[in-house]
Write a protein that holds these residues in place. Structure first.
Motif, PDB file in Angstrom:
ATOM      1  N   ALA A  47       0.844  -1.184   0.000  1.00  0.00           N
ATOM      2  CA  ALA A  47       0.000   0.000   0.000  1.00  0.00           C
ATOM      3  C   ALA A  47       0.880   1.234   0.000  1.00  0.00           C
ATOM      4  CB  ALA A  47      -0.908  -0.003   1.222  1.00  0.00           C
ATOM      5  N   GLU A  48       0.554   2.173  -0.869  1.00  0.00           N
ATOM      6  CA  GLU A  48       1.267   3.449  -0.944  1.00  0.00           C
ATOM      7  C   GLU A  48       0.244   4.565  -0.988  1.00  0.00           C
ATOM      8  OE1 GLU A  48       3.987   3.472  -4.209  1.00  0.00           O
ATOM      9  OE2 GLU A  48       5.325   1.966  -3.316  1.00  0.00           O
ATOM     10  N   GLY A  49       0.009   5.197   0.163  1.00  0.00           N
ATOM     11  CA  GLY A  49      -0.985   6.257   0.225  1.00  0.00           C
ATOM     12  C   GLY A  49      -2.371   5.720  -0.057  1.00  0.00           C
ATOM     13  N   THR A  68     -10.687 -26.025   6.694  1.00  0.00           N
ATOM     14  CA  THR A  68     -11.589 -25.044   7.285  1.00  0.00           C
ATOM     15  C   THR A  68     -10.787 -23.878   7.845  1.00  0.00           C
ATOM     16  OG1 THR A  68     -13.349 -24.671   8.928  1.00  0.00           O
ATOM     17  CG2 THR A  68     -11.593 -26.191   9.547  1.00  0.00           C
ATOM     18  N   SER A  69     -11.367 -22.693   7.788  1.00  0.00           N
ATOM     19  CA  SER A  69     -10.792 -21.540   8.479  1.00  0.00           C
ATOM     20  C   SER A  69     -11.016 -21.667   9.975  1.00  0.00           C
ATOM     21  CB  SER A  69     -11.436 -20.245   7.992  1.00  0.00           C
ATOM     22  OG  SER A  69     -11.100 -19.964   6.654  1.00  0.00           O
ATOM     23  N   VAL A  70     -10.159 -21.027  10.748  1.00  0.00           N
ATOM     24  CA  VAL A  70     -10.354 -20.861  12.186  1.00  0.00           C
ATOM     25  C   VAL A  70     -10.806 -19.415  12.396  1.00  0.00           C
ATOM     26  CG1 VAL A  70      -9.278 -20.930  14.458  1.00  0.00           C
ATOM     27  CG2 VAL A  70      -8.568 -22.558  12.682  1.00  0.00           C
ATOM     28  N   PRO A  71     -11.992 -19.186  12.964  1.00  0.00           N
ATOM     29  CA  PRO A  71     -12.499 -17.815  13.098  1.00  0.00           C
ATOM     30  C   PRO A  71     -11.530 -16.896  13.837  1.00  0.00           C
ATOM     31  CG  PRO A  71     -14.255 -19.379  13.510  1.00  0.00           C
ATOM     32  CD  PRO A  71     -12.987 -20.185  13.403  1.00  0.00           C
ATOM     33  N   ILE A  72     -11.445 -15.658  13.355  1.00  0.00           N
ATOM     34  CA  ILE A  72     -10.609 -14.627  13.970  1.00  0.00           C
ATOM     35  C   ILE A  72     -11.436 -13.360  14.158  1.00  0.00           C
ATOM     36  CG2 ILE A  72      -8.453 -15.522  13.015  1.00  0.00           C
ATOM     37  CD1 ILE A  72      -8.620 -13.289  10.877  1.00  0.00           C
ATOM     38  N   ALA A  73     -10.877 -12.421  14.908  1.00  0.00           N
ATOM     39  CA  ALA A  73     -11.542 -11.144  15.139  1.00  0.00           C
ATOM     40  C   ALA A  73     -11.478 -10.270  13.892  1.00  0.00           C
ATOM     41  CB  ALA A  73     -10.869 -10.423  16.300  1.00  0.00           C
ATOM     42  N   PRO A  74     -12.404  -9.330  13.757  1.00  0.00           N
ATOM     43  CA  PRO A  74     -12.279  -8.350  12.680  1.00  0.00           C
ATOM     44  C   PRO A  74     -10.950  -7.608  12.774  1.00  0.00           C
ATOM     45  CG  PRO A  74     -14.445  -8.200  13.713  1.00  0.00           C
ATOM     46  CD  PRO A  74     -13.618  -9.118  14.574  1.00  0.00           C
ATOM     47  N   TRP A  75     -10.417  -7.240  11.637  1.00  0.00           N
ATOM     48  CA  TRP A  75      -9.144  -6.524  11.587  1.00  0.00           C
ATOM     49  C   TRP A  75      -9.392  -5.050  11.286  1.00  0.00           C
ATOM     50  CZ3 TRP A  75     -10.517 -10.676   8.459  1.00  0.00           C
ATOM     51  CH2 TRP A  75     -11.020 -10.343   7.195  1.00  0.00           C
ATOM     52  N   ASP A  76      -8.374  -4.245  11.437  1.00  0.00           N
ATOM     53  CA  ASP A  76      -8.502  -2.827  11.096  1.00  0.00           C
ATOM     54  C   ASP A  76      -8.642  -2.697   9.583  1.00  0.00           C
ATOM     55  OD1 ASP A  76      -8.270  -2.017  13.732  1.00  0.00           O
ATOM     56  OD2 ASP A  76      -6.084  -1.833  13.614  1.00  0.00           O
ATOM     57  N   THR A  77      -9.689  -2.044   9.147  1.00  0.00           N
ATOM     58  CA  THR A  77     -10.006  -1.961   7.724  1.00  0.00           C
ATOM     59  C   THR A  77      -9.017  -1.072   6.981  1.00  0.00           C
ATOM     60  OG1 THR A  77     -12.347  -2.300   8.189  1.00  0.00           O
ATOM     61  CG2 THR A  77     -11.796  -1.334   6.053  1.00  0.00           C
ATOM     62  N   THR A  78      -8.576  -1.552   5.827  1.00  0.00           N
ATOM     63  CA  THR A  78      -7.708  -0.784   4.931  1.00  0.00           C
ATOM     64  C   THR A  78      -8.267  -0.911   3.517  1.00  0.00           C
ATOM     65  OG1 THR A  78      -6.231  -2.613   4.321  1.00  0.00           O
ATOM     66  CG2 THR A  78      -5.755  -1.465   6.400  1.00  0.00           C
ATOM     67  N   ARG A  79      -7.450  -0.602   2.537  1.00  0.00           N
ATOM     68  CA  ARG A  79      -7.861  -0.727   1.141  1.00  0.00           C
ATOM     69  C   ARG A  79      -7.674  -2.140   0.593  1.00  0.00           C
ATOM     70  NH1 ARG A  79      -8.422   4.182  -1.741  1.00  0.00           N
ATOM     71  NH2 ARG A  79      -8.315   5.964  -0.327  1.00  0.00           N
TER      72      ARG A  79
END
Length: 356
Positions: free
Chosen positions: A127-129, A261-272
């Motif tokens: 990510a750049e800007g 199967t996925s192992v459930p995780i917490a929501p992450w900080d949203t980015t692009r």
């Protein structure tokens, strides 16, 4: 705005369809050399969630034609023993369709062929800007304002973006193949499961032109040599009802797939950067929910990206709902997978909300 989609599976193509004509520029990059490079399965189950999502992203005439041609099974799950005595029946409400995976992929590809580039494997992104740069194994790059990982259970986007997110084995391998419809004509349900000793399961489901037949067993009980699989399955089902034996004798185009199967995780900080479908929430096939949720994710994300509203809040709202419904399905499918198929218990995850 330009959206880069990594992966031209069902979810990635559905997203491209949902964004087509909205003023959002979209480009899809797929690691396979073509849409038919490798076998990925045969029949898929679509319920209300998937049907509605498909209708929302496809052109109306294409959606109507595809859905009208799909097979409608009896809306029921039936579990039987090896003598074909009924052990369990569960009636479903709503709509249910059985579709061929390749036909669905063809329908999703028809109007967006020009947006897909094949033979591009993502190696990294940065990510750049307000931009995200995707880098591919042939040295090329692509730049956009949003990067979407729609690249399945082995997602390269997820590995870099969420290295703590785990996809684990279930302890099971499922062999997929086809049989003619006629030997299983009276088993035309959403899904029929013949469950035998040691959690060995024959699964049957119809499409318009054929029926799928699957066999599930503990991975450790199956040989690594593909040419031995059919003979071993016949040994494992010795003494089962003659009809099941005849179906297995007619089994063709068989390939193995280790179930994960996925192992459930917490929501992450949203980015692009964001995810959809199996890249975010891989699940056991026991619930028949994976394709439906990938299509719903794609339809929801298309609406978020094309609405003209502030980007990050829209992506955050999309991700919260995608993870809520996706991980709920992961848990439900894991429970069904443990009960019916004998898969390993779902490992504990970390689903606490992140600290602001």
């Amino acid at each position: 705005m330009k959206v880069i989609v990594i992966g031209a599976g069902l979810g990635g193509l559905a997203l491209a369809n949902g964004l087509r004509g909205t003023g959002v520029d979209v480009a899809v990059y797929e690691r396979d050399a073509s849409p038919v490079t490798r076998g990925q399965g045969y029949r898929l189950h679509l319920g209300d969630v998937g049907i509605d999502a498909l209708a929302s992203v496809l052109a109306p005439e294409r959606s109507a034609a595809f859905l009208a041609a799909a097979h409608t099974p009896t809306p029921r799950f039936v579990r039987l023993d090896p003598a074909l005595r009924v052990l369990e029946e569960r009636d479903f409400g709503g709509r249910h369709l059985s579709v061929d995976r390749q036909e669905l992929r063809d329908a999703l590809l028809a109007d967006v062929k020009g947006l897909v580039t094949y033979g591009r494997r993502l190696t990294a992104f940065q990510a750049e800007g307000e931009q995200v740069i995707a880098r591919f194994d042939d040295g090329t790059t692509a730049t956009g304002e949003v990067l979407v990982g729609a690249d399945g259970a082995g997602s390269a986007v997820r590995r870099q973006y969420l290295p703590h997110a785990r996809v684990v084995g279930t302890g099971l391998t499922q062999l997929y193949g086809k049989i003619p419809r006629e030997p299983a004509e009276d088993l035309d349900h959403v899904f029929s499961a013949v469950t035998g000793p040691c959690h060995r399961v024959v699964g049957i489901a119809h499409t318009r032109d054929y029926a799928t037949l699957s066999f599930s067993a503990r991975t450790k009980d199956l040989p690594p040599e593909p040419h031995l699989l059919r003979s071993l399955v016949m040994e494992m089902t010795s003494g089962w009802h003659p009809r099941i034996r005849r179906m297995l004798a007619d089994w063709r185009e068989i390939f193995p797939l280790a179930l994960r199967t996925s192992v459930p995780i917490a929501p992450w900080d949203t980015t692009r950067v964001t995810l959809l479908g199996d890249a975010a929430h891989t699940m056991s096939p026991a619930g028949g929910a994976g394709a439906n949720l990938a299509l719903r994710d794609a339809a929801s994300l298309a609406a978020a990206l094309a609405g003209g509203r502030p980007l990050i809040p829209e992506l955050r709202s999309y991700e919260r709902e995608m993870l809520r419904s996706g991980f709920a399905a992961v848990r439900a499918c894991a429970a069904d997978g443990a009960r019916i198929l004998g898969q390993d218990p779902l490992p504990a995850g970390d689903e606490a909300e992140p600290v602001a």
